[in-house]
Enzyme design. Structure first.
Site, PDB file in Angstrom:
ATOM      1  N   CYS A  38       0.839  -1.209   0.000  1.00 22.00           N
ATOM      2  CA  CYS A  38       0.000   0.000   0.000  1.00 22.00           C
ATOM      3  C   CYS A  38       0.870   1.253   0.000  1.00 22.00           C
ATOM      4  O   CYS A  38       1.439   1.629   1.029  1.00 22.00           O
ATOM      5  CB  CYS A  38      -0.912  -0.039   1.220  1.00 22.00           C
ATOM      6  SG  CYS A  38      -1.782   1.496   1.540  1.00 22.00           S
ATOM      7  N   CYS A  41      -0.025   4.030   2.455  1.00 19.45           N
ATOM      8  CA  CYS A  41       0.332   3.648   3.829  1.00 19.45           C
ATOM      9  C   CYS A  41       1.745   4.117   4.169  1.00 19.45           C
ATOM     10  O   CYS A  41       2.021   4.586   5.283  1.00 19.45           O
ATOM     11  CB  CYS A  41       0.260   2.135   4.009  1.00 19.45           C
ATOM     12  SG  CYS A  41      -1.380   1.423   3.828  1.00 19.45           S
TER      13      CYS A  41
END
Length: 290
Positions: A38, A41
């Site tokens: 991700c 993230c």
């Protein structure tokens, strides 16, 4: 992506209840659900860490790697990453999904977490910083305030004397140093006295340009070499002074009854044992001696 501190840590299925739910009764815990794949993230996590640190223990940050901790993901119904959930008193009370700017995250947190007051700055540390950056008037003003409240503060008295010396008030500086009664600051006191010695000597010497001209004509002019080092010291040009003194010591260590060696030791006192120049030139002096 580990950046653990006392306030930031990874949690697993086995530790979630203890490290998040239980701890949230003492202070709010921000839980960051993330994964390696991700990209947002990886942008968000350092920001959350920075924000958490700014709360100085009033907020904790727990990190859940969703690729590994599938049970926690299912337990809280996490559907997208990153997702950030704030827990307080054992319950999820707020949060957001997707990367957010710092201002928005802080708006959410300020409803639930008390930001600690800024740490008080020690005025003596401020004065020392100002002095080290040659802001002598600023340092002197801070020191006067300190001494108006406690005129026996040895560290402040010594630094105040050095400020006086820098603006040529050598007699007043000596009077201030004579008022220092504490034995805790012997090294600082020796350094301040060395500074007064160098400034007083420099005032009676030829200026640096004349001394450089003498050395250009005769590089073995020991008197000019030593006097130029004193002039460098009076202008806080410590590396040039140490270099000149060491060369003079190597060339003629007996000059004026060992004056080069004595002056080097005075400079070490002035700068203090932790100064990188002192470390370097002590080593060079040792090599020259032995």
């Amino acid at each position: 992506m580990s950046q653990d501190t006392p306030y930031i840590f990874d949690v697993t299925t086995a530790t979630f209840d203890q490290l998040v739910l239980d701890k949230s009764f003492d202070q709010p815990v921000l839980v960051d659900f993330w994964a390696e794949w991700c990209a947002p993230c990886k942008v968000l996590m350092p920001l959350l860490a920075q924000i958490t640190e700014s709360y100085q223990g009033e907020l904790l940050l727990a990190k859940v790697n969703c690729d590994i901790e599938q049970d926690i993901v299912a337990r809280f119904g996490i559907r997208s990453l990153p997702t950030v959930v704030l827990f307080k008193d054992g319950q999820p009370i707020d949060g957001f999904a997707g990367a957010q700017p710092e201002s928005e995250i802080r708006k959410i947190l300020e409803q639930h977490v008390v930001m600690p007051p800024p740490a008080e700055v020690d005025p003596l540390q401020l004065a020392q910083s100002a002095f080290s950056e040659s802001h002598f008037a600023e340092a002197e003003a801070l020191l006067k305030q300190i001494l108006s409240e406690d005129n026996t503060n040895a560290a402040a008295l010594i630094l105040y004397a050095r400020c006086l010396a820098e603006r040529g008030e050598l007699g007043e500086a000596r009077t201030v140093l004579d008022a220092v009664k504490s034995d805790e600051h012997k090294a600082d006191l020796a350094g301040a006295r060395a500074q007064l010695t160098f400034l007083a000597e420099a005032a009676s010497l030829p200026d640096a340009a004349d001394l450089k001209a003498r050395l250009a004509q005769n590089p073995l002019d020991d008197e000019a070499a030593h006097q130029l080092a004193i002039q460098h010291l009076s202008r806080q040009q410590y590396e040039a002074a140490l270099d000149g003194l060491l060369k003079l010591f190597i060339r003629n260590r007996s000059y004026a009854d060992g004056l080069p060696h004595k002056t080097l030791l005075q400079v070490f006192d002035l700068l203090g044992n932790d100064h990188p120049l002192v470390t370097a030139y002590r080593r060079k002096l040792f090599a020259a001696l032995y």
